[in-house]
Motif scaffolding. Structure first.
Motif, PDB file in Angstrom:
ATOM      1  N   ALA A  61     -33.384 -17.270  -3.585  1.00  0.00           N
ATOM      2  CA  ALA A  61     -33.584 -16.106  -2.720  1.00  0.00           C
ATOM      3  C   ALA A  61     -34.997 -15.539  -2.853  1.00  0.00           C
ATOM      4  O   ALA A  61     -35.364 -14.617  -2.126  1.00  0.00           O
ATOM      5  CB  ALA A  61     -32.552 -15.027  -3.043  1.00  0.00           C
ATOM      6  N   GLN A  62     -35.760 -16.077  -3.787  1.00  0.00           N
ATOM      7  CA  GLN A  62     -37.134 -15.638  -4.061  1.00  0.00           C
ATOM      8  C   GLN A  62     -37.192 -14.146  -4.396  1.00  0.00           C
ATOM      9  O   GLN A  62     -37.984 -13.388  -3.847  1.00  0.00           O
ATOM     10  CB  GLN A  62     -38.063 -15.997  -2.910  1.00  0.00           C
ATOM     11  CG  GLN A  62     -38.164 -17.491  -2.699  1.00  0.00           C
ATOM     12  CD  GLN A  62     -39.090 -17.881  -1.573  1.00  0.00           C
ATOM     13  OE1 GLN A  62     -39.451 -17.079  -0.724  1.00  0.00           O
ATOM     14  NE2 GLN A  62     -39.485 -19.135  -1.564  1.00  0.00           N
ATOM     15  N   ILE A  63     -36.296 -13.769  -5.326  1.00  0.00           N
ATOM     16  CA  ILE A  63     -36.253 -12.407  -5.833  1.00  0.00           C
ATOM     17  C   ILE A  63     -36.197 -12.466  -7.349  1.00  0.00           C
ATOM     18  O   ILE A  63     -35.963 -13.523  -7.930  1.00  0.00           O
ATOM     19  CB  ILE A  63     -35.040 -11.621  -5.272  1.00  0.00           C
ATOM     20  CG1 ILE A  63     -33.722 -12.350  -5.586  1.00  0.00           C
ATOM     21  CG2 ILE A  63     -35.185 -11.403  -3.768  1.00  0.00           C
ATOM     22  CD1 ILE A  63     -32.466 -11.639  -5.117  1.00  0.00           C
ATOM     23  N   THR A  64     -36.410 -11.336  -7.991  1.00  0.00           N
ATOM     24  CA  THR A  64     -36.344 -11.319  -9.447  1.00  0.00           C
ATOM     25  C   THR A  64     -34.903 -11.483  -9.914  1.00  0.00           C
ATOM     26  O   THR A  64     -33.953 -11.207  -9.166  1.00  0.00           O
ATOM     27  CB  THR A  64     -36.893  -9.998 -10.024  1.00  0.00           C
ATOM     28  OG1 THR A  64     -36.013  -8.931  -9.629  1.00  0.00           O
ATOM     29  CG2 THR A  64     -38.322  -9.730  -9.562  1.00  0.00           C
ATOM     30  N   LYS A  65     -34.764 -11.911 -11.148  1.00  0.00           N
ATOM     31  CA  LYS A  65     -33.426 -12.050 -11.723  1.00  0.00           C
ATOM     32  C   LYS A  65     -32.729 -10.683 -11.768  1.00  0.00           C
ATOM     33  O   LYS A  65     -31.523 -10.595 -11.535  1.00  0.00           O
ATOM     34  CB  LYS A  65     -33.525 -12.657 -13.121  1.00  0.00           C
ATOM     35  CG  LYS A  65     -32.183 -12.963 -13.734  1.00  0.00           C
ATOM     36  CD  LYS A  65     -32.316 -13.612 -15.098  1.00  0.00           C
ATOM     37  CE  LYS A  65     -30.950 -13.733 -15.744  1.00  0.00           C
ATOM     38  NZ  LYS A  65     -31.015 -14.192 -17.115  1.00  0.00           N
ATOM     39  N   GLN A  66     -33.484  -9.629 -12.027  1.00  0.00           N
ATOM     40  CA  GLN A  66     -32.914  -8.285 -12.072  1.00  0.00           C
ATOM     41  C   GLN A  66     -32.369  -7.877 -10.702  1.00  0.00           C
ATOM     42  O   GLN A  66     -31.277  -7.310 -10.600  1.00  0.00           O
ATOM     43  CB  GLN A  66     -33.952  -7.263 -12.558  1.00  0.00           C
ATOM     44  CG  GLN A  66     -34.346  -7.414 -14.009  1.00  0.00           C
ATOM     45  CD  GLN A  66     -35.350  -8.558 -14.242  1.00  0.00           C
ATOM     46  OE1 GLN A  66     -35.925  -9.132 -13.322  1.00  0.00           O
ATOM     47  NE2 GLN A  66     -35.554  -8.897 -15.511  1.00  0.00           N
ATOM     48  N   THR A  67     -33.136  -8.174  -9.649  1.00  0.00           N
ATOM     49  CA  THR A  67     -32.685  -7.840  -8.298  1.00  0.00           C
ATOM     50  C   THR A  67     -31.448  -8.655  -7.947  1.00  0.00           C
ATOM     51  O   THR A  67     -30.482  -8.124  -7.388  1.00  0.00           O
ATOM     52  CB  THR A  67     -33.808  -8.087  -7.273  1.00  0.00           C
ATOM     53  OG1 THR A  67     -34.922  -7.254  -7.603  1.00  0.00           O
ATOM     54  CG2 THR A  67     -33.353  -7.792  -5.852  1.00  0.00           C
ATOM     55  N   ALA A  68     -31.465  -9.942  -8.286  1.00  0.00           N
ATOM     56  CA  ALA A  68     -30.294 -10.782  -8.025  1.00  0.00           C
ATOM     57  C   ALA A  68     -29.088 -10.245  -8.776  1.00  0.00           C
ATOM     58  O   ALA A  68     -27.978 -10.183  -8.222  1.00  0.00           O
ATOM     59  CB  ALA A  68     -30.581 -12.225  -8.425  1.00  0.00           C
ATOM     60  N   GLY A  69     -29.275  -9.845 -10.025  1.00  0.00           N
ATOM     61  CA  GLY A  69     -28.179  -9.285 -10.805  1.00  0.00           C
ATOM     62  C   GLY A  69     -27.615  -8.024 -10.175  1.00  0.00           C
ATOM     63  O   GLY A  69     -26.392  -7.835 -10.107  1.00  0.00           O
ATOM     64  N   PHE A  70     -28.496  -7.156  -9.687  1.00  0.00           N
ATOM     65  CA  PHE A  70     -28.077  -5.923  -9.019  1.00  0.00           C
ATOM     66  C   PHE A  70     -27.259  -6.244  -7.773  1.00  0.00           C
ATOM     67  O   PHE A  70     -26.190  -5.672  -7.540  1.00  0.00           O
ATOM     68  CB  PHE A  70     -29.314  -5.087  -8.665  1.00  0.00           C
ATOM     69  CG  PHE A  70     -29.012  -3.860  -7.858  1.00  0.00           C
ATOM     70  CD1 PHE A  70     -28.463  -2.734  -8.458  1.00  0.00           C
ATOM     71  CD2 PHE A  70     -29.280  -3.827  -6.495  1.00  0.00           C
ATOM     72  CE1 PHE A  70     -28.182  -1.595  -7.710  1.00  0.00           C
ATOM     73  CE2 PHE A  70     -29.002  -2.698  -5.743  1.00  0.00           C
ATOM     74  CZ  PHE A  70     -28.448  -1.584  -6.347  1.00  0.00           C
ATOM     75  N   LEU A  71     -27.753  -7.191  -6.961  1.00  0.00           N
ATOM     76  CA  LEU A  71     -27.053  -7.557  -5.733  1.00  0.00           C
ATOM     77  C   LEU A  71     -25.708  -8.222  -6.030  1.00  0.00           C
ATOM     78  O   LEU A  71     -24.703  -7.941  -5.366  1.00  0.00           O
ATOM     79  CB  LEU A  71     -27.928  -8.464  -4.867  1.00  0.00           C
ATOM     80  CG  LEU A  71     -29.175  -7.792  -4.279  1.00  0.00           C
ATOM     81  CD1 LEU A  71     -30.102  -8.831  -3.659  1.00  0.00           C
ATOM     82  CD2 LEU A  71     -28.806  -6.716  -3.277  1.00  0.00           C
ATOM     83  N   VAL A  72     -25.674  -9.074  -7.047  1.00  0.00           N
ATOM     84  CA  VAL A  72     -24.416  -9.721  -7.433  1.00  0.00           C
ATOM     85  C   VAL A  72     -23.429  -8.678  -7.962  1.00  0.00           C
ATOM     86  O   VAL A  72     -22.234  -8.744  -7.663  1.00  0.00           O
ATOM     87  CB  VAL A  72     -24.651 -10.863  -8.441  1.00  0.00           C
ATOM     88  CG1 VAL A  72     -23.347 -11.339  -9.076  1.00  0.00           C
ATOM     89  CG2 VAL A  72     -25.361 -12.033  -7.754  1.00  0.00           C
ATOM     90  N   ASP A  73     -23.916  -7.684  -8.707  1.00  0.00           N
ATOM     91  CA  ASP A  73     -23.039  -6.588  -9.157  1.00  0.00           C
ATOM     92  C   ASP A  73     -22.392  -5.896  -7.961  1.00  0.00           C
ATOM     93  O   ASP A  73     -21.188  -5.615  -7.969  1.00  0.00           O
ATOM     94  CB  ASP A  73     -23.819  -5.559  -9.970  1.00  0.00           C
ATOM     95  CG  ASP A  73     -24.199  -6.038 -11.359  1.00  0.00           C
ATOM     96  OD1 ASP A  73     -23.639  -7.053 -11.827  1.00  0.00           O
ATOM     97  OD2 ASP A  73     -25.087  -5.391 -11.973  1.00  0.00           O
ATOM     98  N   GLN A  74     -23.197  -5.620  -6.929  1.00  0.00           N
ATOM     99  CA  GLN A  74     -22.672  -4.972  -5.723  1.00  0.00           C
ATOM    100  C   GLN A  74     -21.645  -5.869  -5.028  1.00  0.00           C
ATOM    101  O   GLN A  74     -20.595  -5.394  -4.590  1.00  0.00           O
ATOM    102  CB  GLN A  74     -23.812  -4.654  -4.750  1.00  0.00           C
ATOM    103  CG  GLN A  74     -24.746  -3.566  -5.221  1.00  0.00           C
ATOM    104  CD  GLN A  74     -25.879  -3.336  -4.228  1.00  0.00           C
ATOM    105  OE1 GLN A  74     -26.350  -4.262  -3.565  1.00  0.00           O
ATOM    106  NE2 GLN A  74     -26.309  -2.089  -4.130  1.00  0.00           N
ATOM    107  N   LEU A  75     -21.974  -7.153  -4.923  1.00  0.00           N
ATOM    108  CA  LEU A  75     -21.068  -8.103  -4.277  1.00  0.00           C
ATOM    109  C   LEU A  75     -19.753  -8.231  -5.045  1.00  0.00           C
ATOM    110  O   LEU A  75     -18.677  -8.343  -4.459  1.00  0.00           O
ATOM    111  CB  LEU A  75     -21.737  -9.470  -4.139  1.00  0.00           C
ATOM    112  CG  LEU A  75     -22.861  -9.552  -3.100  1.00  0.00           C
ATOM    113  CD1 LEU A  75     -23.680 -10.824  -3.297  1.00  0.00           C
ATOM    114  CD2 LEU A  75     -22.292  -9.468  -1.688  1.00  0.00           C
ATOM    115  N   GLU A  76     -19.860  -8.193  -6.372  1.00  0.00           N
ATOM    116  CA  GLU A  76     -18.659  -8.289  -7.197  1.00  0.00           C
ATOM    117  C   GLU A  76     -17.780  -7.048  -7.010  1.00  0.00           C
ATOM    118  O   GLU A  76     -16.553  -7.156  -6.860  1.00  0.00           O
ATOM    119  CB  GLU A  76     -19.051  -8.464  -8.661  1.00  0.00           C
ATOM    120  CG  GLU A  76     -17.893  -8.799  -9.571  1.00  0.00           C
ATOM    121  CD  GLU A  76     -18.339  -9.137 -10.982  1.00  0.00           C
ATOM    122  OE1 GLU A  76     -17.661  -9.967 -11.607  1.00  0.00           O
ATOM    123  OE2 GLU A  76     -19.352  -8.589 -11.455  1.00  0.00           O
TER     124      GLU A  76
END
Length: 146
Positions: A61-76
């Motif tokens: 997704a060409q984003i930071t791991k922190q941003t991906a983690g935040f988005l995955v938290d929301q998706l979860e």
């Protein structure tokens, strides 16, 4: 707005994509998936059928791991994904699609098929085939995950 001949190729590629994306989100919202954002969807699209590690999602997704983690938290939280142990590495976890994501994907796939039919009706079968072939060739040199 600039004349069509003045638009760069990237923008000419982006405009139809943006229209497609808007159609998908409108239909998803009508079907009750109104809690999905474009940023979340871009991560969600990259989750493989057997799950994907967070670092891979961030890279793709060409984003930071922190941003991906935040988005995955929301998706979860919204029930689109779940985190599962990685069977190949006990220390790692995989992000996996949940049934809510699969239901949304089915709807989105239907919209994509409908829009592609409309594009083919507008362009003609031959031009649509040429467009897909040209874009597939470009993917070979632009998509490191292809």
């Amino acid at each position: 707005m600039a004349a069509e001949s003045e638009l760069n190729t990237g923008l000419l590629l982006f405009i139809p994509y943006r229209a497609l994306e808007a159609r998908i989100f409108a239909v998803l919202a009508e079907a009750g998936f109104d809690d999905l954002t474009p940023a979340q969807a871009r991560v969600l699209q990259r989750v493989g059928p057997d799950g994907t590690r967070l670092t891979e999602l961030a890279d793709q997704a060409q984003i930071t791991k922190q941003t991906a983690g935040f988005l995955v938290d929301q998706l979860e939280k919204a029930g689109y994904v779940r985190r599962m142990p990685d069977p190949t590495d006990r220390r790692a976890r995989l992000v996996c699609l949940a049934s809510r994501a699969l239901a949304a994907k089915e709807i989105a796939d239907g919209v994509v098929a409908e829009v592609e039919q409309e594009w083919e009706a507008h362009l003609g079968k031959r031009r649509m085939k040429q467009l897909r072939e040209a874009l597939s060739l470009l993917r070979e040199i632009t998509d490191p995950w292809s």
